[in-house]
Write a protein that holds these residues in place. Structure first.
Motif, PDB file in Angstrom:
ATOM      1  N   ALA A   1      35.449  23.768  23.736  1.00 25.71           N
ATOM      2  CA  ALA A   1      33.766  23.829  23.789  1.00 25.71           C
ATOM      3  C   ALA A   1      33.458  24.647  22.424  1.00 25.71           C
ATOM      4  CB  ALA A   1      33.888  25.198  24.820  1.00 25.71           C
ATOM      5  N   LEU A   2      34.595  25.354  21.668  1.00 28.87           N
ATOM      6  CA  LEU A   2      34.298  25.620  20.219  1.00 28.87           C
ATOM      7  C   LEU A   2      33.742  24.253  19.489  1.00 28.87           C
ATOM      8  CD1 LEU A   2      33.976  27.830  18.022  1.00 28.87           C
ATOM      9  CD2 LEU A   2      36.285  27.377  17.752  1.00 28.87           C
ATOM     10  N   THR A   3      34.633  23.422  19.472  1.00 27.52           N
ATOM     11  CA  THR A   3      34.618  22.305  18.720  1.00 27.52           C
ATOM     12  C   THR A   3      33.149  21.673  19.172  1.00 27.52           C
ATOM     13  OG1 THR A   3      36.988  21.986  18.455  1.00 27.52           O
ATOM     14  CG2 THR A   3      35.369  20.081  17.797  1.00 27.52           C
ATOM     15  N   ALA A   4      32.928  21.400  20.412  1.00 31.01           N
ATOM     16  CA  ALA A   4      31.845  20.781  20.579  1.00 31.01           C
ATOM     17  C   ALA A   4      30.469  21.195  20.277  1.00 31.01           C
ATOM     18  CB  ALA A   4      31.590  20.508  22.147  1.00 31.01           C
ATOM     19  N   ALA A   5      30.526  22.767  20.127  1.00 29.28           N
ATOM     20  CA  ALA A   5      29.379  23.460  19.836  1.00 29.28           C
ATOM     21  C   ALA A   5      29.232  23.515  18.367  1.00 29.28           C
ATOM     22  CB  ALA A   5      29.373  24.835  20.395  1.00 29.28           C
ATOM     23  N   PHE A   6      30.078  23.642  17.512  1.00 22.83           N
ATOM     24  CA  PHE A   6      30.013  23.494  15.934  1.00 22.83           C
ATOM     25  C   PHE A   6      30.614  22.511  15.366  1.00 22.83           C
ATOM     26  CE2 PHE A   6      29.440  28.287  17.455  1.00 22.83           C
ATOM     27  CZ  PHE A   6      28.404  28.354  16.787  1.00 22.83           C
ATOM     28  N   GLY A   7      31.182  21.532  15.872  1.00 22.76           N
ATOM     29  CA  GLY A   7      31.678  20.586  15.255  1.00 22.76           C
ATOM     30  C   GLY A   7      32.956  20.564  14.789  1.00 22.76           C
ATOM     31  N   LEU A   8      33.752  21.625  14.595  1.00 26.47           N
ATOM     32  CA  LEU A   8      35.044  22.106  14.353  1.00 26.47           C
ATOM     33  C   LEU A   8      35.514  23.457  14.622  1.00 26.47           C
ATOM     34  CD1 LEU A   8      35.416  23.099  10.312  1.00 26.47           C
ATOM     35  CD2 LEU A   8      33.228  23.172  11.853  1.00 26.47           C
ATOM     36  N   GLY A   9      36.923  23.743  14.395  1.00 24.50           N
ATOM     37  CA  GLY A   9      37.329  25.185  14.721  1.00 24.50           C
ATOM     38  C   GLY A   9      38.470  25.051  15.958  1.00 24.50           C
ATOM     39  N   GLY A  10      38.041  24.410  16.755  1.00 28.09           N
ATOM     40  CA  GLY A  10      38.759  24.283  18.186  1.00 28.09           C
ATOM     41  C   GLY A  10      40.212  23.628  17.838  1.00 28.09           C
ATOM     42  N   GLY A  11      40.114  22.471  17.060  1.00 22.26           N
ATOM     43  CA  GLY A  11      41.598  21.918  16.583  1.00 22.26           C
ATOM     44  C   GLY A  11      42.592  22.882  16.017  1.00 22.26           C
ATOM     45  N   LEU A  12      42.054  23.638  15.077  1.00 19.32           N
ATOM     46  CA  LEU A  12      42.734  24.525  14.334  1.00 19.32           C
ATOM     47  C   LEU A  12      43.388  25.923  15.198  1.00 19.32           C
ATOM     48  CD1 LEU A  12      44.440  25.003  11.519  1.00 19.32           C
ATOM     49  CD2 LEU A  12      42.227  26.127  10.898  1.00 19.32           C
ATOM     50  N   ALA A  13      42.598  26.161  16.068  1.00 22.49           N
ATOM     51  CA  ALA A  13      42.662  27.211  17.067  1.00 22.49           C
ATOM     52  C   ALA A  13      43.759  26.704  18.040  1.00 22.49           C
ATOM     53  CB  ALA A  13      41.478  27.805  17.798  1.00 22.49           C
ATOM     54  N   LEU A  14      43.555  25.651  18.485  1.00 24.43           N
ATOM     55  CA  LEU A  14      44.489  25.025  19.526  1.00 24.43           C
ATOM     56  C   LEU A  14      45.893  24.684  18.938  1.00 24.43           C
ATOM     57  CD1 LEU A  14      45.048  24.020  22.611  1.00 24.43           C
ATOM     58  CD2 LEU A  14      44.370  21.956  21.633  1.00 24.43           C
ATOM     59  N   LEU A  15      45.968  24.293  17.684  1.00 22.21           N
ATOM     60  CA  LEU A  15      46.878  24.147  16.845  1.00 22.21           C
ATOM     61  C   LEU A  15      48.131  25.384  16.974  1.00 22.21           C
ATOM     62  CD1 LEU A  15      48.826  21.941  15.152  1.00 22.21           C
ATOM     63  CD2 LEU A  15      47.866  23.033  13.124  1.00 22.21           C
ATOM     64  N   ALA A  16      47.256  26.492  16.642  1.00 23.93           N
ATOM     65  CA  ALA A  16      47.770  27.712  16.638  1.00 23.93           C
ATOM     66  C   ALA A  16      48.355  28.329  17.764  1.00 23.93           C
ATOM     67  CB  ALA A  16      46.949  28.793  15.948  1.00 23.93           C
ATOM     68  N   VAL A  17      47.857  28.073  18.857  1.00 24.25           N
ATOM     69  CA  VAL A  17      48.273  28.249  20.294  1.00 24.25           C
ATOM     70  C   VAL A  17      49.560  27.518  20.533  1.00 24.25           C
ATOM     71  CG1 VAL A  17      47.812  28.342  22.796  1.00 24.25           C
ATOM     72  CG2 VAL A  17      46.260  29.110  21.166  1.00 24.25           C
ATOM     73  N   MET A  18      49.577  26.039  20.187  1.00 25.91           N
ATOM     74  CA  MET A  18      50.573  25.265  20.538  1.00 25.91           C
ATOM     75  C   MET A  18      51.835  25.729  19.549  1.00 25.91           C
ATOM     76  SD  MET A  18      49.034  21.446  20.986  1.00 25.91           S
ATOM     77  CE  MET A  18      48.063  20.901  22.599  1.00 25.91           C
ATOM     78  N   GLY A  19      51.625  26.049  18.417  1.00 26.89           N
ATOM     79  CA  GLY A  19      52.620  26.491  17.449  1.00 26.89           C
ATOM     80  C   GLY A  19      53.193  27.581  17.894  1.00 26.89           C
ATOM     81  N   ALA A  20      52.820  28.575  18.761  1.00 25.69           N
ATOM     82  CA  ALA A  20      53.377  29.784  19.197  1.00 25.69           C
ATOM     83  C   ALA A  20      54.094  29.394  20.393  1.00 25.69           C
ATOM     84  CB  ALA A  20      52.322  30.669  19.450  1.00 25.69           C
ATOM     85  N   LEU A  21      53.767  28.531  21.207  1.00 27.10           N
ATOM     86  CA  LEU A  21      54.383  28.352  22.670  1.00 27.10           C
ATOM     87  C   LEU A  21      55.252  26.963  22.753  1.00 27.10           C
ATOM     88  CD1 LEU A  21      51.142  29.170  24.317  1.00 27.10           C
ATOM     89  CD2 LEU A  21      53.236  30.657  24.171  1.00 27.10           C
ATOM     90  N   PHE A  22      55.111  25.930  21.626  1.00 25.86           N
ATOM     91  CA  PHE A  22      55.691  24.825  21.960  1.00 25.86           C
ATOM     92  C   PHE A  22      56.881  24.626  20.844  1.00 25.86           C
ATOM     93  CE2 PHE A  22      52.070  21.954  23.928  1.00 25.86           C
ATOM     94  CZ  PHE A  22      52.279  22.750  25.036  1.00 25.86           C
ATOM     95  N   PRO A  23      58.016  23.540  21.225  1.00 23.15           N
ATOM     96  CA  PRO A  23      58.891  23.488  20.298  1.00 23.15           C
ATOM     97  C   PRO A  23      58.343  22.967  18.914  1.00 23.15           C
ATOM     98  CG  PRO A  23      59.576  22.708  22.347  1.00 23.15           C
ATOM     99  CD  PRO A  23      58.081  23.047  22.341  1.00 23.15           C
ATOM    100  N   PRO A  24      58.804  23.515  17.798  1.00 20.61           N
ATOM    101  CA  PRO A  24      58.195  23.004  16.418  1.00 20.61           C
ATOM    102  C   PRO A  24      57.946  21.258  16.383  1.00 20.61           C
ATOM    103  CG  PRO A  24      59.672  24.580  16.052  1.00 20.61           C
ATOM    104  CD  PRO A  24      59.974  24.385  17.638  1.00 20.61           C
TER     105      PRO A  24
END
Length: 257
Positions: A29-52
């Motif tokens: 939703a963030l990316t759709a509204a402003f064109g960017l931002g969501g990808g980096l935010a999702l990467l941070a969440v995955m980085g904290a919860l998924f195997p590297p």
């Protein structure tokens, strides 16, 4: 709980799977509204919860789906010549990045992208950065190369688009199409390298479903947003991610040094 456990690979907990799926909705939703931002935010969440080792490949597949959703909802506003040159450069960048995957220091790459964004947004615009086929091609090549190493390089394409002075709908739609090309090439490259996407297929499908719903909500918000507010928000978002990447590089050096 058994259903949630069946979605995730053995080394990912059901709670982690739920948190990432929920994050996919809000970041799309963030990316759709402003064109960017969501990808980096999702990467941070995955980085904290998924195997590297799984973070960048799974993030790429998730972002491919999320951007396909945005592209499908906004395809009438895409500026296709930009996407074509960006994708051609992306083929070169992904091929080179796949050959030397993780051979370069991630901290240096993050810092370089952060500096590039801040200089491009706030510094004087050199003639070489004027919008055109060469600029679009080079941006696609650099972005696709770097995305093989740390995932979210959407701000690079966004910085390029900010120089074109497109309106908000064309900016976001064209960015979505460029990211479809970039993440599609990256996912293909990781498949060739040998990442086991089949083990993650169900979880990726859940992430994509949540991302589509988030994109739908974000596009509705974008169409109601005044043009001046979008331009201000877009510029501030780019600035934030420029400083974020510099800070992330510095913290990573401090931890390992």
């Amino acid at each position: 709980m058994d259903f949630l456990a069946s979605l995730a690979p053995d080394d990912v907990s059901p709670l982690a799977a739920v948190l990432v799926v929920a994050a996919s909705f809000f970041t799309a939703a963030l990316t759709a509204a402003f064109g960017l931002g969501g990808g980096l935010a999702l990467l941070a969440v995955m980085g904290a919860l998924f195997p590297p080792a799984a973070v960048v490949p799974v993030h790429g597949a998730a972002q491919l789906g999320a951007n396909l959703s945005r592209f499908g909802l906004q395809r009438r506003d895409v500026v296709w010549p930009i996407v074509l040159w960006f994708a051609l450069g992306g083929v070169l960048g992904a091929a080179l990045g796949g050959r030397i995957y993780v051979a370069l220091p991630e901290e240096a790459l993050r810092a370089a992208v952060g500096l590039f964004i801040l200089i491009a947004v706030w510094g004087p615009k050199p003639k070489a950065f004027e919008p055109g086929p060469r600029t679009f091609f080079l941006t696609g090549a650099v972005g696709s190369f770097l995305t093989m190493f740390f995932g979210a390089t959407g701000p690079i394409a966004a910085t390029m688009l900010s120089a074109t002075r497109l309106d908000r709908l064309k900016t976001v739609a064209t960015h979505a199409a460029c990211m479809v090309a970039q993440h599609g090439l990256k996912t293909l490259a990781f498949g060739v390298i040998g990442f086991a996407f089949a083990e993650w297929a169900l979880l990726i499908a859940a992430i994509l479903t949540a991302g589509f719903l988030g994109s739908w909500a974000g596009v509705r918000f974008l169409r109601a947003m005044p043009e001046a507010r979008f331009r201000t928000g877009f510029r501030l978002m780019l600035t934030f991610f420029g400083f974020y990447l510099l800070a992330a590089a510095g913290l990573s050096v401090l931890r390992t040094g």
